[in-house]
Every structure is written in C-alpha cells, then in structure tokens.
Design an enzyme around this catalytic site. Sequence first.
Site, mmCIF file in Angstrom:
data_model
loop_
_atom_site.group_PDB
_atom_site.id
_atom_site.type_symbol
_atom_site.label_atom_id
_atom_site.label_comp_id
_atom_site.label_asym_id
_atom_site.label_seq_id
_atom_site.Cartn_x
_atom_site.Cartn_y
_atom_site.Cartn_z
ATOM 1 N N PRO A 123 2.578 5.047 1.328
ATOM 2 C CA PRO A 123 3.252 5.222 2.422
ATOM 3 C C PRO A 123 2.150 6.228 3.122
ATOM 4 O O PRO A 123 1.228 6.107 2.891
ATOM 5 C CB PRO A 123 4.304 6.486 1.623
ATOM 6 C CG PRO A 123 4.631 6.457 0.399
ATOM 7 C CD PRO A 123 2.506 5.818 0.235
ATOM 8 N N GLY A 142 -0.188 2.797 7.403
ATOM 9 C CA GLY A 142 0.412 1.975 8.652
ATOM 10 C C GLY A 142 0.757 0.416 8.844
ATOM 11 O O GLY A 142 0.555 -0.251 9.491
ATOM 12 N N SER A 177 -4.350 4.735 -19.524
ATOM 13 C CA SER A 177 -5.355 5.007 -18.731
ATOM 14 C C SER A 177 -6.101 6.148 -18.635
ATOM 15 O O SER A 177 -6.781 7.032 -18.499
ATOM 16 C CB SER A 177 -5.389 4.507 -16.973
ATOM 17 O OG SER A 177 -5.273 5.335 -16.111
ATOM 18 N N GLY A 227 0.864 -1.901 -0.079
ATOM 19 C CA GLY A 227 -0.030 -0.237 -0.274
ATOM 20 C C GLY A 227 0.395 1.732 -0.364
ATOM 21 O O GLY A 227 1.475 0.963 0.392
ATOM 22 N N THR A 260 4.322 -0.415 8.424
ATOM 23 C CA THR A 260 5.048 -0.443 9.677
ATOM 24 C C THR A 260 4.309 -0.844 11.215
ATOM 25 O O THR A 260 4.676 -1.995 12.034
ATOM 26 C CB THR A 260 6.050 0.926 9.737
ATOM 27 O OG1 THR A 260 6.503 1.028 8.538
ATOM 28 C CG2 THR A 260 7.177 0.425 10.978
ATOM 29 N N LYS A 263 -7.894 5.971 -7.059
ATOM 30 C CA LYS A 263 -8.036 7.879 -8.361
ATOM 31 C C LYS A 263 -9.325 8.306 -7.787
ATOM 32 O O LYS A 263 -9.610 9.657 -7.584
ATOM 33 C CB LYS A 263 -8.494 7.125 -10.002
ATOM 34 C CG LYS A 263 -6.805 6.349 -10.582
ATOM 35 C CD LYS A 263 -7.887 5.783 -11.636
ATOM 36 C CE LYS A 263 -6.495 5.101 -12.776
ATOM 37 N NZ LYS A 263 -6.554 4.264 -13.136
#
Length: 774
Positions: free
Chosen positions: A358, A361, A679, A356, A363, A722
């Site tokens: 940065p 969560g 896209s 996912g 870490t 998006k």
Amino acid sequence: MQKKKNLKVLPLLPLRGIVVFPYVIVNLDVGREKSIAALEEAMIKDHKIILSAQKDPAIDEPTENDIYEIGTMAEVRQLLKLPGGSMRVLVEGMHRAKIEKITLLDKYYETEVIEYKDEIKDASINMEALTRAVIHQFEEWVKLSKKIPPETLVSVVMIEDGGHLCDLIASHMNMKMEDKQELLSLLDPVKRLEKLYAILLREMEILGIEKKIGDRVRSQMEKIQKEYYLREQLKAIHQELGDKDGGNTEIDAYRFKMTKGKYPAAVLECLDKEIKRLERLPVSSSEAGVIRTYIEWLLVLPWSRVSRDKLDIEAAEKILEKDHYGLKKVKERILEYLAVRKLSNGVKAPIICLAGPPGVGKTSLASSIAKAMGRKFVRASLGGVRDEAEIRGHRRTYIGALPGRIINGIKNAESKNPVFLLDEIDKIASDYRGDPSSALLEVLDPEQNKAFSDHYIEVPFDLSQVFWIVTANNIANIPRPLRDRMEIIALPSYTEEEKYQIARQYLVDKQLSANGLKKSQLQFMAGTLQKIIADYTRESGVRELERQIGAVCRKTAKKIVEEDKDKIRITVKNLPDFLGRTKYMHTRAEENPQVGVCTGMAWTEVGGDILPTEVTVLAGKGNLILTGQLGDVMKESARTGLSYIRSRSDELGLDPKFYENRDIHIHLPEGAIPKDGPSAGITMVTAMVSALTEKKVRSDIAMTGEVTLRGRVLPIGGLKEKTLAAYREKIYTIILPKENERDIEDIEQDVRDKIKFIPVSTMDDVLKYALVKE
Ligand code: ADP
C-alpha cells in the site's frame, strides 16, 4: 271485411323508402318530373293520388313490377314549389288501394285501382283482445324507446278501431320498410294486428338488448371518466403545491431526455415500456418509485458517449514524470504498454495489474495514465467483496436493488471508455452468494465484455472500450484465470531516501494546498522530513508519511490563524509539538546481543518487516511449543530445525538426549499477526541453538533462509523488501541464502552501499556468523 269498389283511374306517386298509411298526414318532398306531373294532374282533378312504395328505392324510372301492389289512396292538401324545381306536398292517407294496372302516359304514370276501406266496426272478442294486447305492448315500447312523446301515446290509445289503430302505430314506429309494407298489404285488420303485435315483441327484445349494452358501455365510460377526473384533480393539486414532479411533467421530462440522448434501440424500447408503466401508476406508489429509479439509471448511463483518446507517448511520459518521483522501470513499462496499444489499435491488450504494498503510488499512477490518455478516471474497490451482486448488481425484484460496482463506476465516468481501476483485486472472496471472480472474469474478458449484463440494468452494456487497470498487494492471491489475463507490473517498496525525495518534491506541496496554506507559510527545516520518516512512520509506501505531513499542515494552519503568525518553521526539535511523541523511536531489534533471541525478516502483503524470534528452554518432556500464530509451513520448518539440531548435537556441544527432559518454546512477537512460510527456518534454528548452548546472538544481524534436515540453506523470496525493512530498523548486516545473491542488484544503490550481505549455503555458516564468539 273490405268492400270491393269499382276500378278508379288515378295518377301514381311512387315512393322511395317510405310507406304512407291511411289516416296519416305526411309531408313529402318530390323531385322526379313524372311525380311532379302526377301531382299536378291530381290538383287539376279531385286532389286524389295513389301513393305506393318502390320495391327498390334506387330505381329512377320504375315499371309496373317495381311498384308494390298495395298502396294508399291519398288526398293532396297542399302543394309548395321549392327552389330548384322540386315540390313539397302535404298529403293525407285515406284508405288502401290495390293497383290493378299501371300505364305510362306522356308525363306521368296512371293507375287503375280498387279501393279497400276497413269495415267500420269489428267488435269481436278476438279483435278486442288483440287490440288491448297491442296497446299494452306499444305503451311498453314507448316507455323503453322514449322516441314518442306521451301526448301521441294518449291520442293513439284513444282509437277504438283495431285496423285504424294498427296503421297509426305502424306509422309512428320506425320499423323496417319491408315490415311496414307488409302491414299495409294486410287488408284484414285482425291479421294486421297480429303481425304488428309480433313486430312489437321483437322490437321490445331488441330494445332490451340495446339497453343492456348501453348500460354496460355507460358504466365503463363512467369508470374511465371518474379516473380521468381524479387524475386531473391530482395534477391540479400538484400544480397548486408547486410540486414539479407531480403529474405528467415528470413523464414529459423523461420523454424529452429520451429524444435528446443517443440511446441504443434496446434501451429506447425498454425506456418506452417503463415510462408507459409509470404513467399508469399512482404518483406516490412505491412501485412508481422503483420504476423511476430504474428509468433514471437507464437515462444517465453513457451508452454511446466516448471521450477522444490522445495517445501521445511523449506527453504521457511528461505527465507520468511530473506526477511521480522515481519508479523508473514502472514508468518505462507503462509507456511501452501504451505504445503497443497505440500501434495495435483494436487488438486486445492484456489488462495492467499494478502490484505492490500500500501507498507506493498504484492509484495515483493509474490516474496519471488516465490523464495521459485523456480519459476519465474511475475506481472501484474490490476489497472484501464476497457477493457476486456487488459486481453485477441485484435483480430488480430484490427490494432496494441497485446496479453493481462496475455499472456504478461507468455512471460516474460519464463515458463508456474510461480508465477503470479495480482496487485490491486480490482481496475478493467467494462464498455461497456466488463467485465474484467469475463475474469479474466476464467484465475483464474482451470476448465477453461487449455485452456485459448487470442484473439490475438488464440491457447489456458494452464495456469493451474500457481501459482496465487492477491493483493487488499480493499477486499470489489473484484467482488464476484472472491473473492469466494480466500484465503484471510490480511496484517495490520505497527506500528512506526515495521517501524523502517524494515527500520533499510532492507530498509537502500537495498537503500545503490541500490545507489551504501557501508555500511561504510553512517550512520543513533540514532533517525534519527524515525524522518524520524514521520516527513517525513504518511502512513500505508513503501513505502514512503523507498523513503525518498533512497533520503538520493542519496544526500549522491552526497556529497561523490563532496566533496570528506569518510563517511556521518545523525543526527537528519542535516536531513533537506538531506530531506528538515519536511513534517508532526504538528499533524492535535488540540493542545488545542476547541468548535465545534472533532477528529474522518477513515479507508480507504490506511490504517487508523484521521478525524478532525468541526461544526459551524449560524443564519438561521434550515438547516443542510454538506460539505467535504460526502457520503450518512455519511450524514444520521449526520441527525440521529441531531435528537438524538433534542430529548435530555432538558438533554443537550438546548432550545427545538434551530434549528428553526439556521443553523448547519458540515465540514470534506481535502474536496477533499471522505468520507463515519457510523463510524463518535459519532464524529459528539460530535462536534454538543459542538458547540451548547459552551463546549470545549478534543483535546487529538480520537473516532469512529456509533450512533442510541436513542443514542446507535454501533460497527465499522478497529479498529486496526484507532488506529495506532491516535497513529501516538500522540493521546493516544481512545473512541470506547464497542462491539469493543475484537478487541484491535489484536493491537501490544507496541501500546496497550501506549494507553488508553475507551469503551462506549451510546452517554451520549461519551459526558461525551469527553467534557471538566468546
Ligand atoms: P496505492 O494505491 O499504491 O496504495 P497511492 O497511489 O494511494 O498508493 O499513493 C499514496 C500517496 O502517495 C498518493 O498521494 C501518491 O500521490 C503518493 N505517491 C506514491 N508514490 C509516489 C511517487 N513515486 N511520487 C510521488 N508521489 C507518490
């Protein structure tokens, strides 16, 4: 020559291991009964006795054959009874005697002997020469052997008679018993001198060799002693300086640690070898430093230290719940995973990969998993690792070598079964310095990681009990063989509402205590957190948000100290006093409809983003100009779009040869950021049509979709990210490919409620909705 005398009858004293020569006075200790009786008999008569050696000194009761034929007639000078029945006698040798017969009487042996006395003078030149030669050789021998005091030498040298001289020298030298007996047996003084000369020569040779050996040994000893002395001095100096590391205290400490810790045999062996090497080196040499570091690494690694697992699913759920807001699906997946692990203890579970953007969560989830399992938590970042040695360490021959990140992490964990987080596994690269991903494969593969060998440590380390978790922003970038071993758990971006809840329930408290503030000292009033989210951050996760809240806390702390206040209230109005001017006040989307401008949406590693697209038509020769760091796929997508427009020029109300005398320039702003993918197809077509027809594009719409030559709209990825990006920018209408309609349900309800989704399957539909009607 000798003069032959008549036979004489005398008692015999057999000697063991010695030969007594004429003219020599010696002390003899006598114990055997027969010998004592013989002495007593001699004392009764004229004190004369025959001394002759036994051929074998071990025999107690010698017979005639055991006694040498030539002995010495001697005079007993003194007799002393010793305690225990034995006697000490002082005898003086007189002259040679040849034993003709031995008879055993009652108490002692009686001999019949012929006396041989040396002729007094033999003044021949031959005799003279021999005598001198022997004297000279004897002097040399005395010098070398140092066994005879110089006075003796003087008294010996004074003797003129060769035979006599020979007997004296023989008695002073400790030569072999057989040699002595032979000298005694030689009645001719010339022969005797010759034999003695030969013996002296040999003795000299032996002494020479002995001396050489002695010298060599001595010089070795001296060297060892010198070193020892210097080392002792060095130790004393270290002690004097209070230098604990000096001398052997260090070695002792290492050995002590070796006995304290539980180390595998291979490690102990290696330690022993290295400590021995260290002992031999000067304390301050650079090599000793290298060895010391190595020994310390071996000692500190948790070779057999493990922490006890607690795999209580309920407790784990509580911990995950307490540390993280939302993430319902993710938490469920993690708990399922832990449950399976608990049931199938020992079976090789796949490695968890948290994927996912940065700040969502990853870490902190991993660290909660560690907490829930009761394991230590360590992390190593793999971002930008290109060199295999960063994973596996450098060989010790390399200057400044150290272990790689894996072993380093294990050292920090202090146990061999930690939860080990490998951050940003999608950011490793490979080049000529070796492929780090193949080293990683070895680390993660349960078949191989039982004996992971770090180049520096060399002794294999067992990593099989480590719980591996990896994180990635983009799983597409993880090398395939690694990805196959992972269970991928995706963490999506947060919505504004989720961010608000996370901030309210977690981040504020965290930052308050991190900055030493009490809850009562700082209050975020209504709307402030939302304002920070909207105007001061633009991100998928909450990292920047946490940083901004931290900044408010720091300013508050300063104010409380400087202005002596009890409490600070943050309001929407005074927020800029704490954080400065708003950073992202205006949405990047246009406020009013424009010609040639259309808002697309992109999906990047850091989450979703909007992608404003600009098109200008210039006088030219039919070129298509593309700027803004577009990738190849995106460029092709633009050309496809242009071909589609040309094929539809009639319907669009364009001159069929519109492109011949014009150039079309497409630009995607934030030109420094590379963009790619198909896209943006429908966005570029819409902007081009708008620019060519001079019809405006609605500014409250964002769109995404791939376009084909014939104007069909194909599905895209990352709809959720998006959509959230558009939502952040306050765009609430979204055109999407019809086939992506089913992805809408992944989007949080509150966002979904606010947004109008327009699914399309052709480019005509797109234009119908996007272009402003006149
Ligand atoms: P990542 O590893 O994905 O980049 P982090 O784990 O470093 O993100 O998260 C950044 C910060 O946000 C941490 O302080 C973390 O505790 C907090 N955080 C992220 N998601 C949540 C959540 N769902 N609930 C509470 N705090 C969160």
